[in-house]
Design an enzyme around this catalytic site. Structure first.
Site, short mmCIF file in Angstrom:
data_model
loop_
_atom_site.label_atom_id
_atom_site.label_comp_id
_atom_site.label_asym_id
_atom_site.label_seq_id
_atom_site.Cartn_x
_atom_site.Cartn_y
_atom_site.Cartn_z
N LYS A 180 -3.67 4.78 10.98
CA LYS A 180 -4.95 4.69 10.24
C LYS A 180 -6.12 4.61 11.22
O LYS A 180 -7.17 5.23 11.02
CB LYS A 180 -4.92 3.46 9.33
CG LYS A 180 -6.03 3.43 8.31
CD LYS A 180 -5.75 2.48 7.18
CE LYS A 180 -4.69 3.01 6.24
NZ LYS A 180 -4.40 2.14 5.12
N PHE B 205 -10.02 -2.33 8.49
CA PHE B 205 -8.86 -3.14 8.12
C PHE B 205 -7.77 -2.22 7.57
O PHE B 205 -8.06 -1.16 7.05
CB PHE B 205 -9.24 -4.18 7.07
CG PHE B 205 -9.89 -5.40 7.68
CD1 PHE B 205 -9.20 -6.58 7.79
CD2 PHE B 205 -11.18 -5.33 8.17
CE1 PHE B 205 -9.78 -7.69 8.37
CE2 PHE B 205 -11.77 -6.43 8.76
CZ PHE B 205 -11.07 -7.62 8.86
N PRO C 214 -15.89 8.42 -1.34
CA PRO C 214 -16.00 8.67 0.10
C PRO C 214 -15.38 7.50 0.88
O PRO C 214 -15.38 6.37 0.40
CB PRO C 214 -17.52 8.72 0.34
CG PRO C 214 -18.12 8.00 -0.83
CD PRO C 214 -17.18 8.19 -1.98
N LYS D 166 -20.38 2.70 -24.99
CA LYS D 166 -19.09 2.00 -24.99
C LYS D 166 -18.03 2.86 -25.68
O LYS D 166 -18.25 3.36 -26.79
CB LYS D 166 -19.24 0.67 -25.73
CG LYS D 166 -18.03 -0.20 -25.65
CD LYS D 166 -18.26 -1.53 -26.34
CE LYS D 166 -16.95 -2.30 -26.42
NZ LYS D 166 -17.05 -3.47 -27.28
N ASN E 289 -10.66 -4.22 -8.33
CA ASN E 289 -9.46 -4.70 -7.63
C ASN E 289 -9.58 -6.19 -7.38
O ASN E 289 -10.60 -6.81 -7.68
CB ASN E 289 -9.22 -3.91 -6.34
CG ASN E 289 -10.36 -4.09 -5.35
OD1 ASN E 289 -10.63 -5.19 -4.88
ND2 ASN E 289 -11.06 -2.99 -5.04
N LYS F 165 -8.93 7.55 11.10
CA LYS F 165 -10.32 7.23 10.71
C LYS F 165 -11.25 7.17 11.92
O LYS F 165 -12.45 6.98 11.76
CB LYS F 165 -10.37 5.90 9.96
CG LYS F 165 -9.59 5.92 8.63
CD LYS F 165 -10.01 4.77 7.73
CE LYS F 165 -9.13 4.72 6.49
NZ LYS F 165 -9.79 4.09 5.36
O1 C5P Z 1 -7.48 3.74 3.71
P1 C5P Z 1 -7.51 2.27 3.45
O2 C5P Z 1 -8.17 1.91 2.14
O3 C5P Z 1 -6.21 1.58 3.64
O4 C5P Z 1 -8.43 1.69 4.62
C1 C5P Z 1 -8.93 0.40 4.64
C2 C5P Z 1 -10.15 0.35 5.51
O5 C5P Z 1 -11.04 1.41 5.15
C3 C5P Z 1 -10.94 -0.91 5.31
O6 C5P Z 1 -11.59 -1.17 6.54
C4 C5P Z 1 -11.93 -0.53 4.23
O7 C5P Z 1 -13.08 -1.34 4.25
C5 C5P Z 1 -12.24 0.91 4.57
N1 C5P Z 1 -12.54 1.79 3.45
C6 C5P Z 1 -13.82 2.30 3.31
N2 C5P Z 1 -14.09 3.17 2.30
C7 C5P Z 1 -13.15 3.54 1.42
C8 C5P Z 1 -11.84 3.03 1.55
C9 C5P Z 1 -11.58 2.15 2.57
O8 C5P Z 1 -14.70 1.96 4.10
N3 C5P Z 1 -13.44 4.38 0.44
#
Ligand code: C5P
Length: 408
Positions: free
Chosen positions: A339, A325, A307, A291, A212, A343
């Site tokens: 969120k 975030f 995860p 590859k 990304n 979480k």
């Molecule tokens: O669910 P979302 O990706 O929008 O959440 C963003 C937050 O979750 C950020 O703090 C990011 O670092 C964390 N995150 C994580 N592990 C993931 C996906 C997101 O720690 N697999």
């Protein structure tokens, strides 16, 4: 950098002989820039590498080398000089100086001062890697550390003599952070912080990945800002092009699973966790061992969920203060707060994405910070500025929660 962090603090900088002595000149400049008073003491060998005039000009004080120097002793005797200092740092500290200190010798002005000083003593060793690895040096360093001397570095890398290995003087900016950490008790002094930053790369085959656009800028700026408040910061970073912030320990990872492993092995030892990484939500189910050839007309990539690292940290039995975030394209507060609850985060920093000039890859950002029962709006600013504001809010909320848990 916060201006004047060392305002009025008195640093006695000992410079011993070594090619890295020139870096002590830059350190002197940085210390003055932070408001510190600096007096420099050079060993005879140091004078072979850098002129005392350089240090005199940069420190604004006469440079001393001789123990029995009537002119200088009359102005400030060596015991007075030792008492004057809030911190003595020897940078670079040669193998010879380390050995003399370890054995309590007082055969020149610098070693005599070290014996007479009651303030903290720090050494930043710099020498050839073979000399550093030698059992004699290792015993001497262990003896100093056992006595409470702070041993900063050395760093590893290319050496002036052509060798590669441990023995490089820490960079002046890093030494400055260590001095600030030793002398300034910021609001996060002694708090152990783990930060994730950057993107992750999920392999498709040995040469391709799903990734990304995260630059890591916000996470790195936040790691630096938390460090500036006195925290001990470990930064678990996906691939970025950014330099490690001074005074921050960095662990490099590539994939979400590696990031999760790096976090899992350290999270029990942290008080504050900040998930700033743009972790890939999915990874290829079965990365190809070789590859993938360009033969098929269509190719389907099966992805499986990664995860959620920040959620797994927040779900621990005794979680650290957990910050996440949320990047949203609409209904920012509502979605970010959902969120936070889903979480189990203590605090969420939310930003609106999709606008042309903030968020991913951009130098500016704006945040709305939400916690249980409160919020703060951090106006648009360059990421380092915003990171300092966010670090201040995090520190405040961290202490508010600690006080609520332990009301004494
Ligand atoms: O669910 P979302 O990706 O929008 O959440 C963003 C937050 O979750 C950020 O703090 C990011 O670092 C964390 N995150 C994580 N592990 C993931 C996906 C997101 O720690 N697999």
């Amino acid at each position: 950098m916060t201006a004047g962090r060392l305002s009025g603090r008195k640093i006695l900088l000992g410079v011993s002989g070594g090619i890295a002595a020139y870096k002590a000149a830059e350190l002197t400049r940085l210390l003055r820039g932070e408001g510190a008073e600096v007096r420099v003491v050079m060993t005879a060998a140091a004078r072979e590498f850098v002129s005392p005039l350089t240090f005199q000009a940069l420190s604004g004080n006469p440079v001393r080398s001789e123990l029995f120097d009537p002119a200088h002793e009359a102005a400030m005797g060596h015991i007075e000089l030792a008492r004057w200092a809030d911190l003595v740092l020897i940078a670079p500290a040669s193998a010879n100086v380390v050995a003399r200190l370890a054995h309590g010798l007082a055969d020149d002005l610098l070693t005599t001062l070290c014996l007479a000083a009651a303030c903290p003593l720090a050494v930043a060793p710099a020498m050839n890697q073979g000399m550093w690895r030698h059992a004699a040096t290792q015993e001497n360093v262990a003896r100093l550390a056992g006595r409470g001397t702070l041993v900063w570095g050395p760093a590893e890398g290319a050496q002036a003599c052509g060798d590669t290995g441990p023995g490089r003087l820490l960079e002046p900016a890093d030494l400055l952070e260590r001095i600030a950490g030793a002398l300034c008790r910021g609001p996060l002094a002694g708090v152990r912080v783990l930060v994730t930053a950057g993107p992750t790369r999920e392999p498709i085959d040995p040469v391709r990945y799903v990734g990304n656009r995260s630059s890591g800028k916000m996470g790195y700026a936040l790691a630096q800002a938390l460090r500036a408040l006195g925290a001990d910061v470990v930064l678990v970073s996906g691939p970025t092009a950014l330099p490690t912030p001074a005074g921050v320990a960095r662990v490099d990872v590539e994939t979400a699973l590696e990031m999760q492993g790096a976090v899992a092995s350290r999270v029990a030892d942290c008080d504050l966790f900040v998930g700033c990484a743009a972790v890939a939500d999915y990874r290829p189910a079965a990365p190809a061992p070789g590859k993938i050839k360009k033969t098929a007309e269509r190719l389907a990539l099966e992805l499986v969920r990664n995860p959620d690292i920040v959620a797994s940290v927040a779900a621990r039995a005794a979680p650290p203060f957990t910050v996440g975030f949320a990047a949203e394209t609409e209904r920012l507060v509502e979605q970010a707060d959902a969120k936070r609850r889903a979480k189990g985060l203590h605090l969420v920093a939310a930003n609106l994405v999709g606008a042309a000039d903030t968020g991913f890859e951009h130098d500016d950002n704006a945040l709305t910070v939400l916690w249980d029962g409160g919020s703060a709006v951090l106006e648009r600013a360059p990421k380092p500025v915003l990171a300092r504001r966010l670090a201040a809010v995090i520190a405040e909320r961290f202490h508010a929660r600690t006080a609520a848990q332990d009301p004494r």
